[in-house]
Write a protein that holds these residues in place. Structure first.
Motif, short mmCIF file in Angstrom:
data_model
loop_
_atom_site.label_atom_id
_atom_site.label_comp_id
_atom_site.label_asym_id
_atom_site.label_seq_id
_atom_site.Cartn_x
_atom_site.Cartn_y
_atom_site.Cartn_z
N ILE A 298 -1.58 44.90 47.18
CA ILE A 298 -0.70 43.82 46.72
C ILE A 298 -1.41 43.17 45.55
CG2 ILE A 298 0.38 41.61 47.29
CD1 ILE A 298 1.60 43.82 48.90
N LYS A 299 -0.84 43.26 44.36
CA LYS A 299 -1.47 42.65 43.19
C LYS A 299 -1.38 41.13 43.26
CE LYS A 299 -1.54 42.87 38.15
NZ LYS A 299 -2.95 43.14 38.00
N GLN A 300 -0.18 40.62 43.58
CA GLN A 300 0.01 39.18 43.72
C GLN A 300 1.27 38.93 44.53
OE1 GLN A 300 0.40 37.05 39.95
NE2 GLN A 300 -0.94 35.48 40.78
N MET A 301 1.18 37.98 45.44
CA MET A 301 2.33 37.60 46.25
C MET A 301 2.20 36.13 46.63
SD MET A 301 3.86 39.31 49.65
CE MET A 301 5.35 38.65 50.37
N TYR A 302 3.34 35.43 46.58
CA TYR A 302 3.36 33.99 46.89
C TYR A 302 4.16 33.71 48.16
CZ TYR A 302 1.99 33.47 42.00
OH TYR A 302 1.33 33.56 40.81
N PHE A 303 3.68 32.77 48.91
CA PHE A 303 4.41 32.17 50.02
C PHE A 303 4.49 30.69 49.65
CE2 PHE A 303 1.96 35.73 51.61
CZ PHE A 303 2.79 36.38 52.49
N ASP A 304 5.61 30.27 49.07
CA ASP A 304 5.73 28.91 48.55
C ASP A 304 6.48 27.99 49.50
OD1 ASP A 304 4.43 29.44 46.14
OD2 ASP A 304 6.27 30.18 45.22
N ASN A 305 6.01 26.74 49.59
CA ASN A 305 6.70 25.69 50.36
C ASN A 305 7.03 26.11 51.77
OD1 ASN A 305 6.80 23.90 48.13
ND2 ASN A 305 8.54 25.06 47.33
N VAL A 306 6.05 26.63 52.48
CA VAL A 306 6.28 27.13 53.83
C VAL A 306 5.98 26.02 54.85
CG1 VAL A 306 5.71 28.88 55.54
CG2 VAL A 306 5.62 29.43 53.10
N LEU A 307 6.96 25.72 55.66
CA LEU A 307 6.81 24.73 56.72
C LEU A 307 6.05 25.38 57.89
CD1 LEU A 307 7.49 21.94 57.93
CD2 LEU A 307 9.63 22.94 58.72
N VAL A 308 4.93 24.78 58.26
CA VAL A 308 4.16 25.27 59.39
C VAL A 308 3.90 24.14 60.35
CG1 VAL A 308 3.07 27.16 58.12
CG2 VAL A 308 1.94 24.95 58.20
N GLY A 309 3.52 24.46 61.55
CA GLY A 309 3.27 23.48 62.60
C GLY A 309 3.90 23.98 63.89
N PHE A 310 3.71 23.24 64.95
CA PHE A 310 4.22 23.67 66.25
C PHE A 310 5.51 23.01 66.68
CE2 PHE A 310 -0.21 25.02 66.62
CZ PHE A 310 0.00 26.31 67.03
N THR A 311 6.06 22.13 65.87
CA THR A 311 7.31 21.46 66.25
C THR A 311 8.41 21.76 65.26
OG1 THR A 311 6.60 19.48 65.10
CG2 THR A 311 6.16 19.58 67.47
N ILE A 312 8.44 23.00 64.78
CA ILE A 312 9.45 23.41 63.81
C ILE A 312 10.75 23.70 64.53
CG2 ILE A 312 10.06 25.16 62.09
CD1 ILE A 312 7.00 25.46 61.67
N PRO A 313 11.86 23.14 64.07
CA PRO A 313 13.14 23.38 64.75
C PRO A 313 13.65 24.79 64.52
CG PRO A 313 13.49 22.04 62.81
CD PRO A 313 12.00 22.26 62.94
#
Length: 165
Positions: A150-165
């Motif tokens: 993989i030359k370049q890959m983005y994961f932008d504005n990802v909501l993380v945590g344990f209380t995600i709906p």
């Protein structure tokens, strides 16, 4: 049977644990996340359906903040990445097991860079936050030595945590 009801009740509590203003997919893309820091996305591989790429980081040991920090995958045991293929569409970030679902192939990251930052706190949910992750020149290898890059890959504005709906 008791495990089933525990899983159902736990899921219901998690789903109702956020206020109404909580957005389940703030970035409006296929990139998703969960846990303290786990992001994933669909990853197209010709003739290999149901493939995904993921990055997992132990944020408690990385001292992350609002500025990007760069980590070498070959040197940091607190970060991992893989490309996985499954026999059917896979659902990460769930405690439910899907009957008959099997991983058909896995490539594990051997080298390259991961850049991570906590973009912003996600105030309308307890313990949730938004991260950006970038992969740069990452090489993945399977158990028989086949390599993917993989030359370049983005994961932008990802909501993380344990209380995600």
């Amino acid at each position: 049977m008791n495990r089933y009801w525990i899983a159902v009740i736990s899921s219901m509590l998690c789903l109702t644990g956020c206020e109404k203003g909580c957005i389940s997919n703030p970035q409006n893309t296929s990139t998703k996340g969960c846990g303290f820091l786990f992001v994933y996305d669909d990853h197209e591989i010709p003739n290999i359906p149901n493939s995904y790429i993921w990055v997992q980081a132990d944020d408690e040991n990385l001292n992350l903040g609002s500025e990007f920090k760069t980590f070498d995958l070959s040197l940091n045991p607190h970060i991992a990445s893989a490309i996985e293929s499954w026999n059917s569409p896979y659902q990460y970030c769930t405690d439910a097991l899907i009957w008959g679902q099997e991983r058909t192939h896995e490539w594990t990251a051997r080298s390259g860079l991961v850049k991570i930052r906590i973009e912003r706190d996600y105030n309308s949910c307890e313990r949730g936050y938004v991260v950006d992750v970038e992969l740069v020149n990452v090489t993945y290898e399977d158990s028989i030595g086949n390599v993917r890059s993989i030359k370049q890959m983005y994961f932008d504005n990802v909501l993380v945590g344990f209380t995600i709906p």
